[in-house]
Design a protein around this motif. Structure first.
Motif, short mmCIF file in Angstrom:
data_model
loop_
_atom_site.label_atom_id
_atom_site.label_comp_id
_atom_site.label_asym_id
_atom_site.label_seq_id
_atom_site.Cartn_x
_atom_site.Cartn_y
_atom_site.Cartn_z
N LYS A 155 14.38 0.55 -0.41
CA LYS A 155 14.16 1.59 0.59
C LYS A 155 12.68 1.79 0.88
N TYR A 156 11.87 1.70 -0.17
CA TYR A 156 10.43 1.90 -0.01
C TYR A 156 9.84 0.81 0.89
N GLN A 157 10.21 -0.42 0.67
CA GLN A 157 9.67 -1.51 1.48
C GLN A 157 10.22 -1.47 2.91
N LEU A 158 11.50 -1.09 3.05
CA LEU A 158 12.06 -0.97 4.39
C LEU A 158 11.34 0.12 5.18
N ALA A 159 11.13 1.27 4.53
CA ALA A 159 10.43 2.37 5.21
C ALA A 159 9.01 1.98 5.58
N LYS A 160 8.34 1.27 4.69
CA LYS A 160 6.97 0.84 4.94
C LYS A 160 6.89 -0.09 6.15
N SER A 161 7.86 -1.02 6.24
CA SER A 161 7.86 -1.95 7.36
C SER A 161 8.22 -1.23 8.67
N LEU A 162 9.11 -0.23 8.60
CA LEU A 162 9.49 0.52 9.80
C LEU A 162 8.31 1.35 10.32
N VAL A 163 7.57 2.00 9.40
CA VAL A 163 6.42 2.81 9.81
C VAL A 163 5.37 1.92 10.48
N THR A 164 5.11 0.78 9.88
CA THR A 164 4.08 -0.12 10.39
C THR A 164 4.44 -0.69 11.75
N THR A 165 5.75 -0.88 12.01
CA THR A 165 6.18 -1.43 13.30
C THR A 165 6.49 -0.33 14.32
N LEU B 25 5.11 -8.41 2.99
CA LEU B 25 4.28 -7.23 3.19
C LEU B 25 2.86 -7.48 2.68
N LEU B 26 2.72 -8.24 1.60
CA LEU B 26 1.38 -8.57 1.10
C LEU B 26 0.58 -9.37 2.13
N SER B 27 1.30 -10.20 2.91
CA SER B 27 0.63 -11.01 3.93
C SER B 27 0.64 -10.34 5.30
N ASN B 28 1.02 -9.02 5.34
CA ASN B 28 1.02 -8.20 6.55
C ASN B 28 2.00 -8.69 7.62
N ASP B 29 3.03 -9.41 7.23
CA ASP B 29 4.07 -9.85 8.18
C ASP B 29 5.19 -8.81 8.18
N TYR B 30 4.88 -7.61 8.75
CA TYR B 30 5.79 -6.47 8.67
C TYR B 30 7.05 -6.68 9.50
N GLU B 31 6.93 -7.33 10.63
CA GLU B 31 8.09 -7.52 11.50
C GLU B 31 9.15 -8.40 10.81
N LYS B 32 8.70 -9.46 10.21
CA LYS B 32 9.64 -10.36 9.52
C LYS B 32 10.24 -9.66 8.30
N ALA B 33 9.42 -8.88 7.60
CA ALA B 33 9.93 -8.14 6.43
C ALA B 33 10.99 -7.14 6.86
N LYS B 34 10.73 -6.45 7.98
CA LYS B 34 11.70 -5.47 8.48
C LYS B 34 13.02 -6.15 8.84
N THR B 35 12.94 -7.25 9.55
CA THR B 35 14.15 -7.98 9.94
C THR B 35 14.95 -8.42 8.72
N LEU B 36 14.26 -8.92 7.73
CA LEU B 36 14.91 -9.38 6.50
C LEU B 36 15.60 -8.22 5.78
N LEU B 37 14.92 -7.09 5.66
CA LEU B 37 15.46 -5.94 4.93
C LEU B 37 16.63 -5.30 5.68
N LEU B 38 16.51 -5.19 7.00
CA LEU B 38 17.61 -4.60 7.79
C LEU B 38 18.87 -5.46 7.73
N ALA B 39 18.69 -6.78 7.65
CA ALA B 39 19.85 -7.68 7.56
C ALA B 39 20.61 -7.46 6.26
N ALA B 40 19.92 -7.01 5.22
CA ALA B 40 20.57 -6.80 3.92
C ALA B 40 21.11 -5.39 3.76
N LYS B 41 20.76 -4.48 4.67
CA LYS B 41 21.13 -3.07 4.51
C LYS B 41 22.64 -2.85 4.42
#
Length: 667
Positions: free
Chosen positions: A322-332, A289-305
């Motif tokens: 949950k905070y990081q997952l929501a942030k990546s979902l909003v951005t995508t 998320l710091l490097s703005n790679d939201y799609e990859k972050a979302k994929t990684l977090l959803l795999a762990a859900k």
């Protein structure tokens, strides 16, 4: 440190002289404790009713330990139910009972002399969970005074930690760190490594909030090291590695982050700790998320859900995931999925005091509600956004004020030093203006002192050596006594606490009863050990026969056959020799009972010469590899103790058993 609970259980099972009817009442009290605990979070009214019934039965039975226990739990239960007036009522009732028992029996005859401290601590927790922080701090301070009065340094340390947590929750991070460090100084002298680990974790968290990441990383590493020293299982180590990975990402050290993540991944996979995968994913996603790679972050977090088990992990870890997952979902662009998660996380913002994250969560929810034409909810989120912003600014202003205050104090100190230096310079100038006869007089005086020193230095050196030797011996003696008090009493109390924490509410079968009885025995033995240490240190010498009696009393506490033979003329030995021999014998007997699978111990004391004596301990156990065992602290401690009294130590072990020989001298 649930001493009152321990004593309640001690009374519940410790007497073999109770009638069947009385035993039935105690059993009912015990069951009420378990039922009240089970109902605590699901139905506070039922839990309170059960605790009141238990208090009534305990009062009928005049069971001091149980009465104190139920008063404490009623204070706590009413606090969790947000019934502060009722919590204060039962606190006052409990303190009145404590004072009446104190007046009737005297402190030395009370079953729980620390009941007053425990009640103040319970009320402090009640105020804390209800956000009445000033009163909470006052109650913890009162508890700390009680603990200090009775020399309970562990209680003092825990009270400091609780006060530090209040400052941490209020956002006063510098004060929290200062108090935590005071608590750490106490626990650094003990074997309570798991408590020291949690203190280091809190200090690291405070530094992280202040964005002092190097110090945060330093204490996070201490946190990991102390966890490894303690009895914590692998999840504790893995959580520490995950936290260090997050700090590494914040500092921009991606290589270090990947190292910690790799270690944590290996631990999770090898031990099948899948419930930690969301926390691991959260740490890695933070960097993405710091490097703005939201799609990859979302994929990684959803795999762990699918592995998220909120009951097994820390609430802060759940929040971060949950905070990081929501942030990546909003951005995508997946705002619908993000909405539910954001609504869950904003509920915990206040309880966890995560106001900076709350600003962004409220902002995202406000936009989502506005897009869905839910303007009333959007307005509520804007208000929350403003509230969290004000709180965050307040904390930053507080930190800035602390920094200004520090700079001011440094400036004052600098001015004082300059004034002192100026005065020194003025005095030096005055000295230079002194008359010549003063200089001559000073030279004559110096010459006289030199002559005096020449003739008296040998005498002074001899006297100083004698005084230094005496001081050194006295210091060593005190250090040895302190070490013995710490090593024995501390370890026994650690065991008591561990047992109580694990078993206090689990009294459903005979096996559990047996476990609590064992804890009772450890407690009694701990006090006995204190008396034996005082016995050996209050005089300069003791009789060898006294030492033999103490050894026989000690071995009788174990369920093992023994033979004790002695052949000597009773003589006096130094108290230090007696204490070191006794502690070494303790270690040898405990090792034999715990590890050797022996059925019989053979103990003998014999006189080799007028001043030389030998004590042998032999068992018929399975023996052990001495090369490996010599690396252990127990055997090393025996050897060191005997060296301190100019004695000898020898160990032999085979498949037929183990023989330990201690040699020592009389006065």
């Amino acid at each position: 440190m649930r001493i009152a609970s321990f004593l309640a259980c001690l009374l519940l099972f410790g007497s073999s002289f109770l009638s069947a009817q009385e035993a039935s009442k105690l059993s009912e009290i015990d069951q009420l404790k378990v039922d009240a605990k089970n109902a605590r979070f699901s139905n506070t009214a039922v839990a309170s009713s059960l605790l009141l019934k238990g208090l009534d039965l305990s009062q009928q039975k005049n069971s001091e330990g149980d009465i104190g226990y139920f008063y404490r739990k009623l204070v706590s239960e009413k606090g969790y139910a947000q019934q502060l007036d009722s919590a204060r009522y039962y606190f006052n009732e409990g303190m009145q009972y404590y004072q009446s028992v104190l007046k009737e029996k005297g402190i030395e005859n009370m079953e729980d002399e620390l009941l007053g401290a425990h009640l103040h601590s319970e009320l402090g927790e009640v105020y804390s969970i209800n956000f009445v922080f000033d009163k909470s701090r006052d109650e913890y301070t009162q508890a700390m005074k009680y603990y200090d009065k009775f020399d309970d340094y562990i209680g003092v340390g825990i009270a400091k930690i609780n006060i530090g947590n209040i400052s941490l929750r209020q956002g006063d991070f510098p004060t929290a760190i200062e108090i935590f460090l005071e608590g750490k100084a106490i626990f650094d002298t003990t074997e309570y490594h798991y408590i020291t680990a949690e203190i280091c974790s809190s200090i690291s968290s405070a530094y992280e909030k202040m964005n002092i990441l190097n110090r945060a990383t330093e204490y996070a590493q201490h946190y990991l090291n102390y966890i490894k020293k303690s009895d914590y299982e692998a999840p504790g180590i893995i959580n520490a590695q995950i936290y260090l990975a997050k700090l590494s990402a914040k500092r921009g050290n991606i290589s270090e982050m990947n190292t910690y993540l790799s270690k944590a991944q290996i631990g999770i996979d090898s031990l099948d700790l899948n419930y930690l995968k969301p926390a691991l994913a959260s740490a890695e996603a933070y960097s993405l998320l710091l490097s703005n790679d939201y799609e990859k972050a979302k994929t990684l977090l959803l795999a762990a859900k699918p592995y998220l088990e909120e009951s097994k992990v820390d609430p802060l870890q759940v929040f971060n995931y949950k905070y990081q997952l929501a942030k990546s979902l909003v951005t995508t662009g997946e705002e619908h999925q993000a909405q539910q998660i954001l609504e869950e996380t904003i509920i915990t913002v206040d309880s966890l005091h995560l106001y900076e994250e709350g600003i962004e969560i409220a902002k995202m929810l406000s936009r989502i509600y506005e897009t869905n034409h839910r303007y009333d909810l959007a307005l509520d989120m804007l208000k929350k956004h403003q509230f969290y912003t004000d709180e965050t600014i307040g904390l930053k202003q507080q930190l800035a004020f602390k920094e200004i205050e520090t700079k001011y104090q440094n400036s004052v100190q600098k001015n004082q030093l300059l004034k002192q230096q100026q005065k020194i310079d003025e005095d030096a100038w005055r000295i230079k203006r002194n008359n010549l006869w003063i200089v001559i007089l000073a030279l004559l005086l110096a010459l006289s002192l030199l002559i005096y020193f020449f003739f008296s230095r040998n005498l002074r050196a001899k006297k100083e050596k004698e005084l230094n030797d005496q001081a050194l011996k006295s210091t060593q003696e005190k250090l040895r006594i302190s070490r013995d008090l710490h090593d024995n009493i501390g370890s026994e109390l650690t065991l008591i606490k561990s047992k109580i924490d694990q078993r206090i509410y689990l009294l459903d079968d005979e096996k559990e009863i047996e476990s609590l009885t064992e804890i009772s025995n450890y407690s009694k033995f701990a006090m006995d050990e204190l008396r034996k240490t005082i016995w050996a240190t209050k005089t300069n010498e003791i009789q060898l026969s006294e030492l033999e009696d103490k050894i026989e009393t000690f071995v009788q506490r174990f369920d093992i056959n023994y033979e004790l033979q002695s052949n000597y003329n009773d003589v006096a030995i130094s108290s230090l020799t007696g204490l070191n021999v006794y502690r070494s014998v303790q270690e040898a007997i405990q090792n034999a009972v715990k590890h050797s699978e022996a059925s019989t111990l053979f103990i003998s004391i014999r006189q080799l010469s007028e001043q030389q004596f030998e004590l042998r301990i032999r068992d018929n156990g399975k023996g052990f590899n001495t090369d490996e065992s010599l690396r252990g602290n127990g055997i090393e401690n025996m050897s060191v103790r005997m060296q301190e009294v100019e004695g000898s130590f020898d160990l032999q072990s085979s498949e037929e058993g183990t023989l330990i020989v201690f040699g020592f001298v009389a006065l």
